[in-house]
Design a protein around this motif. Structure first.
Motif, PDB file in Angstrom:
ATOM      1  N   GLN A 169       0.852  -1.200   0.000  1.00 46.87           N
ATOM      2  CA  GLN A 169       0.000   0.000   0.000  1.00 46.87           C
ATOM      3  C   GLN A 169       0.884   1.246   0.000  1.00 46.87           C
ATOM      4  O   GLN A 169       2.016   1.193   0.465  1.00 46.87           O
ATOM      5  CB  GLN A 169      -0.873   0.007   1.265  1.00 46.87           C
ATOM      6  N   TRP A 211       1.107   6.491   2.973  1.00 44.61           N
ATOM      7  CA  TRP A 211       0.109   7.287   3.710  1.00 44.61           C
ATOM      8  C   TRP A 211      -1.095   6.458   4.100  1.00 44.61           C
ATOM      9  O   TRP A 211      -1.700   6.650   5.144  1.00 44.61           O
ATOM     10  CB  TRP A 211      -0.303   8.527   2.909  1.00 44.61           C
ATOM     11  N   ARG A 212      -1.407   5.485   3.236  1.00 42.55           N
ATOM     12  CA  ARG A 212      -2.556   4.641   3.577  1.00 42.55           C
ATOM     13  C   ARG A 212      -2.227   3.755   4.774  1.00 42.55           C
ATOM     14  O   ARG A 212      -3.053   3.558   5.667  1.00 42.55           O
ATOM     15  CB  ARG A 212      -2.941   3.778   2.389  1.00 42.55           C
ATOM     16  N   THR A 233      -4.172   3.708   8.398  1.00 43.36           N
ATOM     17  CA  THR A 233      -4.694   2.473   8.986  1.00 43.36           C
ATOM     18  C   THR A 233      -4.172   2.294  10.409  1.00 43.36           C
ATOM     19  O   THR A 233      -4.920   1.925  11.318  1.00 43.36           O
ATOM     20  CB  THR A 233      -4.262   1.261   8.135  1.00 43.36           C
ATOM     21  N   ASN A 256     -10.341   7.721   4.288  1.00 44.15           N
ATOM     22  CA  ASN A 256      -9.592   6.495   4.592  1.00 44.15           C
ATOM     23  C   ASN A 256      -9.681   6.140   6.065  1.00 44.15           C
ATOM     24  O   ASN A 256      -9.744   4.970   6.427  1.00 44.15           O
ATOM     25  CB  ASN A 256      -8.142   6.667   4.190  1.00 44.15           C
TER      26      ASN A 256
END
Lengths: 1025, 352
Positions: free
Chosen positions: B250, B253-254, B258, B296
């Motif tokens: 990923q 930043w994702r 998370t 997100n």
């Protein structure tokens, strides 16, 4: 008896001609005679009207007249000075005299007549009319009834009603007999006047005079009435003190008159009644208004009340004049008497009232004479005046005459009474009323005219009233090295120091050591308002004998005007010397520039610069004053001035001074309260005084509680910085007592950064939890949640405010951003942090800018928008660029370069891209690359890169794809060589490269392929060396 | 040519398009007639809007539109402020992103576009049409003022100028503009389509991509073809084949978001909030758009939290996201949402 009277007249008339005492104030009309004398010389107009009354009386009681006169002549010696005040409230006094007079008459008759009168009253509804009627009929037996009624404590009016019975008829007679007036003999005229006068004054006054007289005939009554009427008229028109303000107040000890009681009667020589009262009370004495045995002294003035004098004499009270009274104060306080002596001269020359009064005691007739003389002399003059003139003049005359010329006034009043006799009795009544109503007005005017000095003194504000009179009085400037003394010293030596020879030798001052300012031509006094800068400057200048020329903020002080005014001043002498007694023309001048920090704006443009020019060449000392010497505007001036900083004075010193003022103003204030007040005003003496004077009006007794409340109000507004505000917002100890509006006010101290402080620090607060203890964490969380929610709303509101300029919403924002968080989070604030948002936001803007640049450069080959550039492209792109170099070292440089070219990126973009991706604790990949590789890339880039666009940072020129290709081919040959050549000497290359890069960036517009070529050649040459 | 796959294999004309074949045929037909209306092309990011615009332009003017150059244009605002904007233009069209200049986009619309629209195109060869095309990207970011300024221009100069607007969302575009345009929606490709595209691309690059992995990738990319291709390439670059991969890497930043979501769910305490604030700041300073963070974050939370909380969570998220668009300082709203979420979780855990 009648003969006696005539004799008297004869004598008087003789005397009047001979009399040389010119304008004696004949105040007391002891007998009717003096008035009588005027009448014979009356013009016909006047006399006509008298006769109306006379007729009535004549017709009824011709026979009675003669005895009356006899009695009156006899009674005069018995007459005592009446206090005119008593005349006004005579109801009670009436009783004794009247009862004595006519008690022998039968009561039943009274009652009968009452009824009759009432019926008659019905006919004549006008009260005045009735009064006159009744008065006309005084001689009749009905008076007895009236007197008895008085005994029964009936009101005066009732009495009058009763009397009026018989007179209705008389009134008719009056009218009918008018024509006969002229033929009336003198005697009748006298009688007439007596009547008319008695009408004006209520019956009762006269009666006091007769307390001793046992034989009371009607004539006596007439006489009494006439007499009292005259007195009353006099009272109405009597003047103020002759020499008002001319005598100095005696300065006696505060209680020298204690246990003494004073009674004042008549108009004193120089003191108003108020002043007299004050004077007595100041010295501990007591004032009474009625004669009693307790009275120690009767202070007798002009026109004393006869009854009071009489009574006083009965009680053997000592009668003293005003001067004696003043002396008494002095002697009682152990000083030399000084007034009486002066006054004795006055008696001789102007014949003061007191003198006449004292004479009254010794020889009863002398006052009469003097008065007669007066009246004789002046009456003729007045008689000529026509009726109308006098009437219209009445008011104005009163005003003028009252004050200065009591003599004239009296004559006027006499003549007026005489005139009014000519009117119908009703009119006279009206006159009496009107003159009564005028009285207060006259008194008022008198006080206004008479005491201008006193008034102005009272009107002064306290700050002016208690302004220091000398340098010693200035609060907090007593030390030898105080600003005041420094200034004094500086000013004293100014002329000496400014001697060019001497000035050279003086040490040049620095901002830290000014050597008592000897070198300076000007001084700058600075300090907060109300600590006495201006006062100090003016007083020092005055004490050293300087003439002060002052410019303050109310003058326009621009360059031109200052130049004109001051240069004029330098070349001129003051006229102040001519005016003063010493006649010495003062050469010493000083220029006071007050409030120089107010020299601003268009009005005073260039003023300070001009002032500095003047200071440089000044031939006289200049003192400037300002509040804040650190202000931007003062910067230049400060260098040219001897700086004297006035701090806030010591509270104890201010307190001491204020306490003494409070004592003088008779304010009771506790020292603590005062100290609190002074602290509240921040040591501002002027404001402290103003506050004191304001409260002194309300209550004279100031407790510390009151002050505490008031000092909250009087506290100067303090502007808090955001650091203080945030403490107030969150610390429950500070905001517990705050009202909502106070809390919202916290927001307004600085609404641009305040909310940020709240947002930054609300997490640090430990709120006072109210819920169950075991669930404290949860409660705290909920409180934070609420606060965060409010803040979020606050931000929305702020955005609305700024985007639509709707500043009215600020109140709402105040609630969301400050009040609500404060409400939820009130507790204890930990460490206060500066809002991180500011820094973070600029960081964010920076990365956004980098993304934007990257995007705009790569735009041709990349689809998608800015954010996809960041979110999706950034990492693969970076990998594409960096990986070849990283994995293959120098061999990869060419690949990287190609990638840069296809995406038309600058080398800076690569660095930026790598930097952009260092977030989230990733290392900066670019730094991990071998420096050699990096430098190789840079060289390659500088040599070969030609962009299809002009990067924003370098130029605006565009290049077509064709030229691009062309350039590439050309340069490739060079680059190959160069890389081979220069691999080894990294350091050297680095230096050059940076220089070249700079070159490339700055004049990048020069030429396309050509420019690059020359540069690359140059670099090659250098590298070879 | 070292290029990313996305850019390398981007379709250049209608015939090369892989999906939405029907729509592209219609567009082709539309363009073949010389007269075509203003277009408003909208759809999610990564669906191929821009690609289709370029296809249209190529169909209109021929290969000349592919010779692009960049230009800096300076426009002076009424308040004498100089505004610079980068344009991408060919001989036949000009592409502008007015929202680059923020609130001054209106000036750009008024001056630049008007100027272009007013001047007649001088034809040199037969192929060209007698109108110019102005492409406005990110039309949904135009301020309302700018959109109003655009209305009149669109009508007045329609004879020698066509506008193609490109937007991700239709809602910020005022109805007046919408009614003047032919609305073309470009939907995101389906996972299947993405998977096939990935496979064909890989074939061109001589890499074998297992179908399972392609589908996996397509699922993760959420219909964003660009992202799919980029990720695909990234995987390939990491270690030359797709065989070793169990999970798809990923973007950092994702991953970070998370983690942040985990943090929220794990412990709800004040200290945690302080730390989360720092993390949010880090996301923001790295140029991650706050909307993306929000989305997100919520997605991550929804995946992990108690089912009963989800409706409330989403509701709160909607509220705060709305406020965030209305407000200025994103951190405040993000933080408020985080604390709110913590409260919800805490309440839930308490009741259990």
């Amino acid at each position: 008896m009648s003969q006696d009277i005539r004799n008297m007249f004869a004598r008087l008339s003789k005397k009047s001609t001979k009399c040389k005492t010119p304008k004696k104030d004949s105040t007391i009309i002891d007998s009717d005679d003096d008035i009588v004398e005027k009448t014979p010389k009356r013009t016909k107009n006047v006399s006509k009207k008298h006769k109306t009354n006379v007729i009535s009386s004549d017709s009824e009681e011709d026979s009675k007249k003669t005895p009356k006169k006899l009695k009156s002549s006899h009674s005069t010696p018995d007459l005592k000075p009446l206090n005119l005040d008593d005349l006004n409230k005579p109801v009670k006094q009436i009783k004794p005299s009247k009862t004595e007079n006519k008690i022998d008459l039968q009561t039943p008759k009274k009652e009968k007549k009452k009824k009759e009168k009432n019926t008659e009253l019905g006919i004549h509804k006008n009260k005045d009319f009735e009064k006159t009627l009744m008065e006309l009929d005084d001689d009749s037996n009905d008076t007895i009834l009236m007197d008895n009624i008085d005994l029964l404590d009936k009101t005066l009016e009732e009495a009058l009603h009763n009397n009026s019975n018989d007179k209705a008829g008389d009134n008719l007679k009056q009218k009918t007999y008018i024509s006969e007036d002229e033929k009336m003999p003198k005697g009748s005229k006298k009688r007439q006047r007596k009547k008319s006068e008695s009408e004006v004054t209520p019956n009762k006054k006269a009666k006091l005079d007769y307390t001793d007289a046992e034989v009371d005939t009607d004539k006596e009554k007439w006489e009494k009435r006439r007499h009292s009427a005259a007195l009353y008229q006099q009272y109405l028109h009597r003047g103020g003190p002759k020499k008002h303000g001319q005598k100095e107040y005696p300065k006696g000890t505060s209680n020298c008159l204690s246990n003494l009681t004073f009674l004042r009667t008549g108009v004193l020589d120089s003191l108003e009644s108020d002043e007299f009262n004050n004077l007595v009370q100041e010295h501990g004495g007591r004032i009474v208004h009625a004669v009693s045995k307790k009275v120690n002294y009767v202070v007798v003035g002009d026109q004393p009340g006869p009854s009071k004098l009489e009574k006083a004499r009965n009680y053997n009270i000592k009668e003293i004049s005003e001067d004696e009274f003043l002396d008494l104060i002095l002697t009682k306080s152990g000083k030399q008497p000084m007034y009486a002596h002066n006054n004795s001269e006055d008696v001789g020359t102007s014949g003061s009232v007191e003198a006449t009064i004292t004479k009254i005691k010794e020889e009863n007739k002398s006052p009469e004479k003097s008065k007669n003389e007066n009246s004789n002399k002046e009456a003729p003059v007045k008689q000529k005046e026509s009726f109308k003139i006098r009437d219209t003049k009445n008011k104005s005359d009163l005003k003028q005459l009252d004050f200065k010329d009591t003599n004239k006034l009296k004559v006027e009043s006499h003549s007026k009474t005489i005139d009014s006799e000519g009117f119908t009795s009703r009119e006279k009544q009206n006159n009496g009323h009107s003159s009564e109503s005028k009285l207060p007005e006259v008194v008022k005017i008198k006080s206004e005219i008479a005491s201008p000095i006193k008034l102005s003194n009272e009107n002064l504000s306290w700050t002016e009233k208690y302004k220091p009179k000398s340098t010693i009085d200035i609060i907090g400037q007593k030390d030898s090295n105080s600003n005041m003394n420094k200034l004094k010293k500086w000013l004293e030596n100014w002329h000496k120091n400014q001697d060019p020879e001497r000035r050279k030798k003086l040490p040049t001052p620095s901002p830290f050591n000014q050597y008592d300012g000897e070198w300076y031509k000007a001084a700058l006094l600075s300090g907060p308002p109300g600590v006495g800068k201006t006062t100090t400057a003016t007083l020092v200048a005055r004490e050293l004998g300087f003439d002060v020329v002052e410019f303050n903020a109310s003058d326009t002080r621009n360059k031109k005007l200052l130049h004109e005014e001051i240069s004029q001043m330098m070349h001129s002498t003051t006229v102040a010397g001519f005016i003063s007694v010493e006649k010495n023309i003062n050469k010493k001048r000083i220029l006071l520039m007050d409030e120089v920090d107010g020299m601003a704006g268009n009005e005073d443009r260039g003023g300070i610069a001009e002032l500095i020019n003047f200071i440089k060449v000044a031939s006289f000392p200049i003192i400037c004053m300002c509040n804040n010497r650190d202000h931007q505007k003062m910067r230049t001036l400060v260098n040219h001035c001897y700086g004297l900083k006035f701090g806030r004075p010591n509270i104890q010193k201010v307190k001491a001074a204020m306490l003494s003022i409070c004592f003088k103003e008779n304010i009771k204030i506790s020292p603590d309260a005062l100290a609190q007040l002074i602290i509240g005003t921040g040591g501002d003496i002027r404001q402290t005084l103003n506050n004191l004077s304001m409260w002194s009006v309300g209550e004279k007794n100031l407790t510390s509680e009151v002050i505490e409340n008031e000092s909250v109000n009087s506290k100067k507004d303090v502007v808090y910085g955001p650091w203080d505000v945030i403490k107030k917002v969150f610390n429950s100890s500070e905001n517990k007592t705050m009202t909502l509006s106070e809390k919202s006010r916290l927001f307004f101290y600085d609404y641009s950064i305040g909310p940020l402080f709240v947002q930054e620090n609300y997490l640090q607060v430990t709120p006072d939890c109210t819920g169950p203890k075991n669930d404290k964490d949860r409660e705290m969380l909920i409180r934070k949640c609420l606060a965060a929610d409010a803040l979020s709303m606050g931000d929305v509101v702020e955005s609305k405010i700024r985007s639509s300029n709707n500043w009215a919403l600020l109140e709402s924002q105040a609630f969301y951003s400050t009040v609500l968080p404060s409400h939820y989070m009130s507790g204890t604030l930990g460490r206060t942090n500066f809002p991180a948002w500011l820094g973070k936001n600029s960081q964010r803007n920076k990365s956004l800018r980098m993304i934007g640049e990257l995007y705009s450069h790569a735009r041709i080959s990349v689809s998608g928008d800015k954010f996809s550039m960041r979110l999706d492209y950034a990492e693969p792109l970076r990998n594409l660029l960096v990986r070849p170099m990283k994995t293959r070292g120098l061999d990869g440089v060419r690949d990287t370069f190609e990638a840069l070219k296809t995406y038309s990126l600058l080398k800076d973009d690569l660095v930026n891209l790598c930097e952009l991706l260092t977030g989230f604790s990733n290392p900066n990949v670019f730094n991990s690359i071998d420096p050699k590789v990096k430098s190789a890339l840079t060289r390659l880039y500088n040599k070969e890169m030609v962009h299809s666009f002009a990067p924003v940072t370098t130029s605006k020129k565009k290049q077509t794809a064709e030229t691009n290709l062309y350039g590439d081919e050309n340069e490739e040959t060079f680059s190959d060589q160069e890389t081979e050549d220069n691999i080894n000497d990294d350091t050297l290359i680095k230096v050059k490269r940076t220089g070249k890069a700079a070159q490339n960036n700055l004049p990048g517009t020069k030429g396309k392929g050509k420019g690059k070529n020359t540069e690359s050649k140059a670099s090659k040459g250098k590298a070879k060396k | 040519m070292s290029m990313l796959w996305v850019d390398k294999y981007r379709p250049k004309d209608f015939s090369m398009l892989d999906y939405h074949i029907q729509q592209s045929q219609e567009l082709k037909n539309l363009v073949e007639h010389s007269d075509f209306p203003h277009l408003l092309i909208y759809g999610p990011s990564g669906a191929g809007k821009k690609t289709r615009i370029m296809c249209i332009l190529k169909e209109l003017f021929g290969p000349g539109v592919e010779r692009l150059k960049m230009d800096n244009v300076t426009v002076v605002t009424p308040s004498n402020k100089k505004v610079e904007i980068v344009t991408v233009n060919s001989n036949y069209h000009i592409e502008i992103n007015p929202s680059d200049v923020g609130i001054y986009d209106r000036v750009i619309i008024m001056d630049l576009i008007k100027n272009i629209a007013q001047t007649q195109h001088i034809t040199t060869n037969n192929n060209t049409r007698d109108f110019k095309v102005v492409v406005l990207t990110e039309a949904d970011n135009l301020t309302v003022d700018a959109q109003h300024a655009l209305r009149r221009t669109m009508e007045k100069y329609s004879s020698n100028c066509r506008l193609i607007l490109c937007a991700t969302s239709l809602s910020p575009v005022i109805p007046a503009i919408q009614s003047r345009c032919l609305l073309i929606r470009v939907p995101a490709p389906s996972t299947k389509e993405i998977a096939t595209i990935l496979q064909t691309t890989c074939k061109k690059e001589d890499v074998s991509l297992p179908l399972s992995f392609a589908e996996e990738l397509a699922k993760v990319c959420n219909g964003n073809l660009r992202r799919a291709l980029l990720m695909c390439e990234a995987c390939k670059v990491e270690n030359n084949s797709f065989q070793d991969y169990k999970t798809i890497p990923q973007p950092d930043w994702r991953v970070f978001i998370t983690k942040l979501a985990d943090f929220i769910i794990q412990k709800q305490s004040i200290q945690n909030i302080v730390r989360i604030r720092e993390q949010l700041y880090e996301l923001l300073t790295n140029g991650i758009p706050p909307e993306v963070i929000f989305r997100n974050l919520v997605e991550a939370l929804v995946l992990k939290c108690n089912e009963a909380v989800i409706p409330f969570l989403v509701q709160e998220a909607a509220i705060y996201e709305y406020r965030m668009t209305q407000g200025n300082k994103h951190i405040i709203h993000l933080e408020a949402f985080v604390i709110k979420a913590m409260c919800l979780f805490r309440n839930k855990s308490n009741t259990q």
